[in-house]
Each structure stands twice: as structure tokens, then as C-alpha cells.
Design a protein around this motif. Structure first.
Motif, PDB file in Angstrom:
ATOM      1  N   ILE A  69     -24.520  31.866  -3.613  1.00  0.00           N
ATOM      2  CA  ILE A  69     -23.544  32.848  -4.100  1.00  0.00           C
ATOM      3  C   ILE A  69     -23.219  32.560  -5.555  1.00  0.00           C
ATOM      4  O   ILE A  69     -23.397  31.446  -6.031  1.00  0.00           O
ATOM      5  CB  ILE A  69     -22.261  32.879  -3.231  1.00  0.00           C
ATOM      6  CG1 ILE A  69     -21.560  31.519  -3.199  1.00  0.00           C
ATOM      7  CG2 ILE A  69     -22.580  33.349  -1.819  1.00  0.00           C
ATOM      8  CD1 ILE A  69     -20.240  31.510  -2.439  1.00  0.00           C
ATOM      9  N   ILE A  75     -17.851  38.074  -0.720  1.00  0.00           N
ATOM     10  CA  ILE A  75     -18.385  37.241   0.360  1.00  0.00           C
ATOM     11  C   ILE A  75     -17.694  37.487   1.698  1.00  0.00           C
ATOM     12  O   ILE A  75     -18.013  36.840   2.688  1.00  0.00           O
ATOM     13  CB  ILE A  75     -18.325  35.745  -0.011  1.00  0.00           C
ATOM     14  CG1 ILE A  75     -16.891  35.312  -0.308  1.00  0.00           C
ATOM     15  CG2 ILE A  75     -19.247  35.469  -1.206  1.00  0.00           C
ATOM     16  CD1 ILE A  75     -16.737  33.813  -0.509  1.00  0.00           C
ATOM     17  N   ALA A  89     -16.342  35.069  -4.406  1.00  0.00           N
ATOM     18  CA  ALA A  89     -16.790  33.729  -4.776  1.00  0.00           C
ATOM     19  C   ALA A  89     -16.147  33.364  -6.105  1.00  0.00           C
ATOM     20  O   ALA A  89     -16.164  34.164  -7.044  1.00  0.00           O
ATOM     21  CB  ALA A  89     -18.309  33.685  -4.888  1.00  0.00           C
ATOM     22  N   PHE A  95     -23.068  28.415  -0.334  1.00  0.00           N
ATOM     23  CA  PHE A  95     -21.956  28.620   0.600  1.00  0.00           C
ATOM     24  C   PHE A  95     -22.153  27.667   1.775  1.00  0.00           C
ATOM     25  O   PHE A  95     -23.163  27.739   2.478  1.00  0.00           O
ATOM     26  CB  PHE A  95     -21.947  30.080   1.074  1.00  0.00           C
ATOM     27  CG  PHE A  95     -20.813  30.433   1.978  1.00  0.00           C
ATOM     28  CD1 PHE A  95     -19.549  30.690   1.469  1.00  0.00           C
ATOM     29  CD2 PHE A  95     -21.009  30.528   3.359  1.00  0.00           C
ATOM     30  CE1 PHE A  95     -18.501  31.040   2.308  1.00  0.00           C
ATOM     31  CE2 PHE A  95     -19.965  30.874   4.209  1.00  0.00           C
ATOM     32  CZ  PHE A  95     -18.710  31.127   3.674  1.00  0.00           C
ATOM     33  N   TYR A 120     -12.978  28.597   2.615  1.00  0.00           N
ATOM     34  CA  TYR A 120     -14.408  28.281   2.667  1.00  0.00           C
ATOM     35  C   TYR A 120     -14.732  27.126   1.739  1.00  0.00           C
ATOM     36  O   TYR A 120     -13.911  26.722   0.919  1.00  0.00           O
ATOM     37  CB  TYR A 120     -15.255  29.507   2.332  1.00  0.00           C
ATOM     38  CG  TYR A 120     -15.152  30.013   0.908  1.00  0.00           C
ATOM     39  CD1 TYR A 120     -16.080  29.629  -0.056  1.00  0.00           C
ATOM     40  CD2 TYR A 120     -14.154  30.902   0.522  1.00  0.00           C
ATOM     41  CE1 TYR A 120     -16.002  30.104  -1.353  1.00  0.00           C
ATOM     42  CE2 TYR A 120     -14.071  31.386  -0.774  1.00  0.00           C
ATOM     43  CZ  TYR A 120     -15.001  30.977  -1.714  1.00  0.00           C
ATOM     44  OH  TYR A 120     -14.920  31.448  -2.993  1.00  0.00           O
ATOM     45  N   ILE A 122     -17.978  25.413  -0.806  1.00  0.00           N
ATOM     46  CA  ILE A 122     -19.200  25.694  -1.553  1.00  0.00           C
ATOM     47  C   ILE A 122     -19.653  24.406  -2.242  1.00  0.00           C
ATOM     48  O   ILE A 122     -18.827  23.595  -2.668  1.00  0.00           O
ATOM     49  CB  ILE A 122     -18.967  26.832  -2.578  1.00  0.00           C
ATOM     50  CG1 ILE A 122     -20.268  27.240  -3.239  1.00  0.00           C
ATOM     51  CG2 ILE A 122     -17.911  26.482  -3.577  1.00  0.00           C
ATOM     52  CD1 ILE A 122     -20.172  28.513  -4.071  1.00  0.00           C
TER      53      ILE A 122
END
Length: 159
Positions: A69, A75, A89, A95, A120, A122
Motif C-alpha cells: 500500500i 484501504i 494508508a 499491510f 492496522y 504496516i
């Protein structure tokens, strides 16, 4: 990892108050980024964002783990009682995945925003435009002043 109160900036303007971890990065779109391992970032939304959204109703990611990403990519989405918004993002990279605990208990977003309430992870690099805590405080000042000006303009009687 609980946030150390001594490593927190307390912020208050108008009717809005929050605490901001000093070691985090912040996006102009009101996400926070915490580096949990070298080049691995846990990402969530700030208290300002949750105030605009309202209590979390549900959310979903439209990217799969291991997807590449880039900053600005949509997302997923998040729905609160007040609004629905795309999730973006705020870093370039891979990701890793969503916070499974948040799917099981959406109140974590309110109860433990900067620790267990993340969205999330990353592996990569944050947006080069991300801000340190002092830059984010200045950004909040501008945003809140803009909201107050809009509220005041709506409240003035028409001639």
C-alpha cells in the motif's frame, strides 16, 4: 504497551481535550503512528477523529495482509454513530493486518485509543508529511479554530 503519562502532551482547546503520546507521529488526517519495531508501525485514529466519527459501529479493511500500500490509498472504511469515513494508508509499505481485538471489542477505540485501540499495522515508512506531537498540536489548533468559526457563522442571524 500502556502510554506513560510523563511522555504525554495534554491538549485542550474550546470543548475538546485529549492526551497525545510524545513519541508518536501524527497525520494531517488525524491518524496516529507508533513504531512498535524498526519500520513496523501500528496505526490508529486520534481522539479528534473519534470525536468527529462518534462511537465505533463497525469497520472493514479492503486490503489483504501482505498487500503493498501507498500513502493515500483507500484501504477500508470505518463507521461511527455520527459519520462513515474511508480508511486511508498513512504509510508506504506492506499491510500486515488489522487489529483482531478491535473487531471483537469496538469499545477499545474509546477506552484504550493509543494502546489496544489501534486499527492496522504496516511494515514500511510513514508519510513524509507526518507530524511530531508539537506539529500535530498546531494542526489541531487550526482545525478547531476553523470549526468554531463555522459554528459562529451559522449562529449569526441573517439580514
Amino acid at each position: 504497551m500502556p502510554i506513560d503519562p510523563l511522555e504525554t502532551v495534554y491538549y485542550k482547546r474550546a470543548r475538546f481535550a485529549t492526551r497525545l503520546p510524545k513519541q508518536f507521529r501524527y497525520s494531517l488526517s488525524h491518524y496516529w503512528l507508533c513504531e512498535v519495531q524498526p519500520q513496523t508501525w501500528r496505526i490508529g485514529v486520534t481522539k479528534f477523529a473519534t470525536r468527529m466519527l462518534g462511537d465505533l459501529v463497525e469497520h472493514e479493511f479492503t486490503v489483504r495482509p501482505d498487500s503493498t500500500i501507498q500513502v493515500g490509498d483507500t484501504i477500508g472504511w470505518i463507521e461511527g454513530f455520527k459519520a462513515v469515513s474511508d480508511l486511508f494508508a498513512v504509510a508506504d509499505g506492506q499491510f500486515i493486518g488489522a487489529n483482531a481485538d478491535l473487531f471483537a471489542d469496538s469499545t477499545l477505540l474509546d477506552k484504550d485509543l493509543y494502546d489496544q485501540g489501534w486499527l492496522y499495522q504496516i511494515k514500511g515508512q510513514p508519510d513524509e508529511r507526518s507530524l511530531d506531537v508539537n506539529g500535530y498540536v498546531q494542526h489541531l489548533d487550526v482545525c478547531i479554530d476553523r470549526i468554531l468559526a463555522q459554528e459562529q457563522a451559522k449562529g449569526e442571524p441573517e439580514c
